[in-house]
Design an enzyme around this catalytic site. Structure first.
Site, PDB file in Angstrom:
ATOM      1  N   HIS A 324       0.846  -1.191   0.000  1.00  0.00           N
ATOM      2  CA  HIS A 324       0.000   0.000   0.000  1.00  0.00           C
ATOM      3  C   HIS A 324       0.876   1.233   0.000  1.00  0.00           C
ATOM      4  O   HIS A 324       1.943   1.248   0.620  1.00  0.00           O
ATOM      5  CB  HIS A 324      -0.903   0.022   1.244  1.00  0.00           C
ATOM      6  CG  HIS A 324      -2.063   0.944   1.092  1.00  0.00           C
ATOM      7  ND1 HIS A 324      -1.976   2.291   1.344  1.00  0.00           N
ATOM      8  CD2 HIS A 324      -3.316   0.711   0.681  1.00  0.00           C
ATOM      9  CE1 HIS A 324      -3.149   2.846   1.103  1.00  0.00           C
ATOM     10  NE2 HIS A 324      -3.981   1.926   0.696  1.00  0.00           N
ATOM     11  N   ASP A 381      -7.987  -5.071  -0.461  1.00  0.00           N
ATOM     12  CA  ASP A 381      -8.433  -5.947  -1.556  1.00  0.00           C
ATOM     13  C   ASP A 381      -8.100  -7.417  -1.337  1.00  0.00           C
ATOM     14  O   ASP A 381      -8.567  -8.268  -2.091  1.00  0.00           O
ATOM     15  CB  ASP A 381      -7.801  -5.478  -2.868  1.00  0.00           C
ATOM     16  CG  ASP A 381      -8.337  -4.109  -3.262  1.00  0.00           C
ATOM     17  OD1 ASP A 381      -7.525  -3.189  -3.479  1.00  0.00           O
ATOM     18  OD2 ASP A 381      -9.567  -3.953  -3.286  1.00  0.00           O
TER      19      ASP A 381
HETATM   20  C1  SDX Z   1      -6.020   0.208  -3.153  1.00  0.00           C
HETATM   21  O1  SDX Z   1      -4.203   4.630  -2.086  1.00  0.00           O
HETATM   22  C2  SDX Z   1      -5.186   4.050  -1.519  1.00  0.00           C
HETATM   23  O2  SDX Z   1      -5.647   4.432  -0.479  1.00  0.00           O
HETATM   24  C3  SDX Z   1      -5.719   2.863  -2.306  1.00  0.00           C
HETATM   25  C4  SDX Z   1      -6.785   2.035  -1.607  1.00  0.00           C
HETATM   26  C5  SDX Z   1      -8.064   2.826  -1.385  1.00  0.00           C
HETATM   27  O3  SDX Z   1      -8.822   2.482  -0.464  1.00  0.00           O
HETATM   28  O4  SDX Z   1      -8.361   3.730  -2.213  1.00  0.00           O
HETATM   29  O5  SDX Z   1      -6.312   1.585  -0.344  1.00  0.00           O
HETATM   30  C6  SDX Z   1      -7.173   0.824  -2.455  1.00  0.00           C
HETATM   31  O6  SDX Z   1      -5.723   0.600  -4.253  1.00  0.00           O
HETATM   32  C7  SDX Z   1      -5.213  -0.835  -2.428  1.00  0.00           C
HETATM   33  C8  SDX Z   1      -4.002  -1.343  -3.299  1.00  0.00           C
HETATM   34  C9  SDX Z   1      -4.528  -2.400  -4.271  1.00  0.00           C
HETATM   35  N1  SDX Z   1      -3.410  -2.790  -5.203  1.00  0.00           N
HETATM   36  C10 SDX Z   1      -2.813  -3.972  -5.105  1.00  0.00           C
HETATM   37  O7  SDX Z   1      -3.044  -4.810  -4.219  1.00  0.00           O
HETATM   38  C11 SDX Z   1      -1.790  -4.232  -6.233  1.00  0.00           C
HETATM   39  C12 SDX Z   1      -0.508  -4.794  -5.629  1.00  0.00           C
HETATM   40  N2  SDX Z   1       0.158  -3.733  -4.836  1.00  0.00           N
HETATM   41  C13 SDX Z   1       1.069  -2.866  -5.483  1.00  0.00           C
HETATM   42  O8  SDX Z   1       1.150  -2.816  -6.852  1.00  0.00           O
HETATM   43  C14 SDX Z   1       1.633  -1.733  -4.663  1.00  0.00           C
HETATM   44  O9  SDX Z   1       1.860  -2.197  -3.409  1.00  0.00           O
HETATM   45  C15 SDX Z   1       0.821  -0.458  -4.613  1.00  0.00           C
HETATM   46  C16 SDX Z   1       0.503   0.031  -5.973  1.00  0.00           C
HETATM   47  C17 SDX Z   1      -0.430  -0.664  -3.841  1.00  0.00           C
HETATM   48  C18 SDX Z   1       1.664   0.594  -3.881  1.00  0.00           C
HETATM   49  O10 SDX Z   1       2.777   0.792  -4.651  1.00  0.00           O
HETATM   50  P1  SDX Z   1       3.842   1.936  -4.270  1.00  0.00           P
HETATM   51  O11 SDX Z   1       3.485   2.651  -3.035  1.00  0.00           O
HETATM   52  O12 SDX Z   1       4.076   2.755  -5.505  1.00  0.00           O
HETATM   53  O13 SDX Z   1       5.095   1.100  -3.915  1.00  0.00           O
HETATM   54  P2  SDX Z   1       6.200   0.705  -4.925  1.00  0.00           P
HETATM   55  O14 SDX Z   1       5.578   0.251  -6.216  1.00  0.00           O
HETATM   56  O15 SDX Z   1       7.199   1.801  -4.969  1.00  0.00           O
HETATM   57  O16 SDX Z   1       6.814  -0.610  -4.227  1.00  0.00           O
HETATM   58  C19 SDX Z   1       7.865  -0.480  -3.266  1.00  0.00           C
HETATM   59  C20 SDX Z   1       8.606  -1.809  -3.351  1.00  0.00           C
HETATM   60  C21 SDX Z   1       9.039  -2.163  -4.775  1.00  0.00           C
HETATM   61  O17 SDX Z   1      10.141  -3.021  -4.675  1.00  0.00           O
HETATM   62  P3  SDX Z   1      11.677  -2.343  -4.787  1.00  0.00           P
HETATM   63  O18 SDX Z   1      11.683  -1.557  -6.090  1.00  0.00           O
HETATM   64  O19 SDX Z   1      11.816  -1.462  -3.572  1.00  0.00           O
HETATM   65  O20 SDX Z   1      12.589  -3.531  -4.804  1.00  0.00           O
HETATM   66  O21 SDX Z   1       7.727  -2.882  -2.949  1.00  0.00           O
HETATM   67  C22 SDX Z   1       7.534  -3.772  -4.050  1.00  0.00           C
HETATM   68  C23 SDX Z   1       7.914  -3.010  -5.302  1.00  0.00           C
HETATM   69  O22 SDX Z   1       8.313  -3.904  -6.314  1.00  0.00           O
HETATM   70  N3  SDX Z   1       6.104  -4.136  -4.028  1.00  0.00           N
HETATM   71  C24 SDX Z   1       5.643  -5.356  -4.250  1.00  0.00           C
HETATM   72  C25 SDX Z   1       4.263  -5.273  -4.081  1.00  0.00           C
HETATM   73  N4  SDX Z   1       3.921  -4.000  -3.767  1.00  0.00           N
HETATM   74  C26 SDX Z   1       5.082  -3.304  -3.750  1.00  0.00           C
HETATM   75  N5  SDX Z   1       6.275  -6.521  -4.564  1.00  0.00           N
HETATM   76  C27 SDX Z   1       5.469  -7.622  -4.711  1.00  0.00           C
HETATM   77  N6  SDX Z   1       4.111  -7.591  -4.541  1.00  0.00           N
HETATM   78  C28 SDX Z   1       3.487  -6.446  -4.236  1.00  0.00           C
HETATM   79  N7  SDX Z   1       2.160  -6.428  -4.074  1.00  0.00           N
END
Ligand code: SDX
Length: 445
Positions: A324, A381
């Site tokens: 998140h 989710d």
């Molecule tokens: C919602 O914003 C809100 O409030 C949203 C929400 C709402 O109520 O409106 O809460 C609803 O959208 C919840 C999120 C639903 N999405 C998912 O479940 C999709 C999977 N999650 C991600 O894609 C991710 O965690 C995000 C998009 C939710 C957040 O991404 P960020 O904050 O941009 O974090 P990032 O992409 O910079 O990740 C940081 C690190 C990265 O690795 P490094 O580059 O540091 O090595 O964490 C890793 C990412 O690759 N990472 C994950 C991951 N989420 C982040 N690795 C594997 N699986 C994951 N789910």
């Protein structure tokens, strides 16, 4: 030292501009910028005068460290897993409130009195029908149309049936009636898109039913037999809608604010929010979680393999429902949904094998350094799809359910932005393209 602010005074009832300041040294010129402090002691640096005074802008792709507005609607603390709507903890609202009561709270700022709530509910109930001409729109969609595409276009189309809503400045009652129409009609539009996708006749809303019962009736009743809403399912739906109702400046809420800041109609702004929510990184994740759990089950329930795939940087696969932008601790909504899922499955005598896989996936991920180091926890989710399945919602309707729940929050965010007369959103950029060059005729290229 140059001060980039007029003399802000700390007013009693709105402790926004504190007397603290930040200093910035640019090319040996020191600038003072005002510090703003919210009611939960969050601090920000007001950079609104930065470009006019220094020629510099800030750059923050994805707005990870940038506040777009001041808001009194929702407070969340990602480090401590706190979520409150207008100051009320989400745990108390999920346990004690109704979805329409929470909608009133988010939009109008306080819990309604008994008569206010009765009036709000009664007026919404009387707006649940959509124009019969809109029913014909469903004939034009392909059978397998994704219901989010239907929802976005139908909500945008509502503005054509209420042209007065397109005025740049609306009277309060014109805003209120548009709000009630949207909350009432979104459930009819959503349920009818499901019925149409199944080739079933649509079921009209029934004024004798409450909001959740009415939606379930429109979704699952058939004209050929009596349909009784199961109170366990209705209560689970009420909880899910409350938990999804708002989440401060998330991607879709920011989209609604951005679209609404041009004074496009509320219908148009909400339609834009539906489109933003659809993405798999945002509201579309609940559908992807179930598809991921099904894939794990079909491939022999090898949870460790899916975890390794999520950690593998060469693939763009992510563990859906994990991580998140703000919560770097547990998402309080995920905890409530997980508890509700356990009790609903037990009460319905439903033993969903995907719940077992999801629980195992959470346990393995939360003990893995990759997830621990990145503070990746289950988000709203992760379990919501299992609960939607338990109450009979088809997978491709999961994000529509998210939109149904989030609608009052989108409306509240739009209303706050308009009530505060915020300017049109127009971010700046750092240009990285070609420098000036002359046109070359095609013969010489
Ligand atoms: C919602 O914003 C809100 O409030 C949203 C929400 C709402 O109520 O409106 O809460 C609803 O959208 C919840 C999120 C639903 N999405 C998912 O479940 C999709 C999977 N999650 C991600 O894609 C991710 O965690 C995000 C998009 C939710 C957040 O991404 P960020 O904050 O941009 O974090 P990032 O992409 O910079 O990740 C940081 C690190 C990265 O690795 P490094 O580059 O540091 O090595 O964490 C890793 C990412 O690759 N990472 C994950 C991951 N989420 C982040 N690795 C594997 N699986 C994951 N789910």
């Amino acid at each position: 030292m140059q001060m980039l602010y007029t003399d802000f005074k700390k007013t009693d009832n709105q402790p926004i501009h504190s007397m603290k300041k930040a200093t910035l040294n640019i090319e040996n010129q020191v600038y003072e910028l005002p510090v703003v402090e919210g009611t939960e002691k969050e601090k920000g640096i007001d950079i609104s005068r930065l470009r006019p005074e220094t020629g510099y802008i800030t750059l923050d792709s994805g707005y990870k460290s940038t506040g777009s507005t001041k808001s009194a609607i929702t407070f969340l603390n990602g480090e401590e897993g706190i979520l409150r709507y207008r100051g009320y903890p989400i745990e108390q609202l999920a346990k004690n409130s109704s979805f329409l009561e929470v909608a009133f709270l988010l939009i109008y700022g306080n819990l309604p009195s008994k008569e206010e709530l009765e009036k709000f509910v009664s007026k919404i109930t009387r707006h649940t029908l959509i124009h019969e001409d809109m029913k014909k729109f469903y004939e034009g969609y392909p059978a397998k149309a994704h219901p989010m595409g239907v929802l976005a276009s139908m909500i945008g189309a509502l503005s054509t049936f209420y042209p007065e809503s397109q005025k740049s400045e609306l009277e309060p009652e014109e805003v209120d009636v548009t709000i009630r129409r949207l909350i009432a009609k979104i459930s009819t539009i959503a349920a009818w898109s499901y019925k149409k996708s199944q080739g079933f006749p649509v079921m009209y809303p029934q004024n004798r039913l409450g909001y959740c019962d009415n939606f379930l009736h429109m979704m699952f009743a058939q004209p050929t037999e009596e349909y009784e809403v199961n109170p366990v399912i209705s209560e689970a739906l009420n909880t899910l809608l409350i938990l999804h109702a708002d989440h401060e400046q998330n991607c879709s809420a920011s989209t609604v604010r951005m679209a609404g800041s041009s004074h496009a109609s509320l219908y148009a702004a909400i339609s834009a929010g539906v489109c933003a929510l659809w993405g798999p990184l945002h509201g579309g994740a609940n559908q992807k979680v179930i598809e991921m759990l099904r894939q794990i089950r079909e491939e022999g329930s090898d949870v460790a393999k899916m975890i390794e795939k999520a950690k593998d940087k060469s693939s763009d696969f992510r563990l859906m429902g994990f991580g998140h932008r703000v919560y770097k601790n547990f998402d309080p909504r995920a905890n409530i949904i997980k508890a509700s899922t356990d009790s609903v499955l037990k009460e319905l005598g439903n033993n969903d094998s995907l719940l077992k896989i999801a629980t195992e996936l959470e346990e393995v991920a939360l003990s893995d350094d990759y997830f621990i180091e990145r503070n990746l926890y289950p988000n709203v989710d992760f379990y919501s799809g299992i609960l939607y399945r338990a109450i009979g919602i088809p997978t491709d309707m999961f994000t529509v359910m998210f939109a149904l729940g989030r609608l009052p929050g989108w409306i509240a965010q739009w209303k706050e932005m308009r009530d505060n007369r915020e300017p049109i959103s127009r971010p700046r950029q750092i240009y990285t393209g070609e420098n000036a060059r002359d046109y070359v005729s095609i013969e010489k290229r």
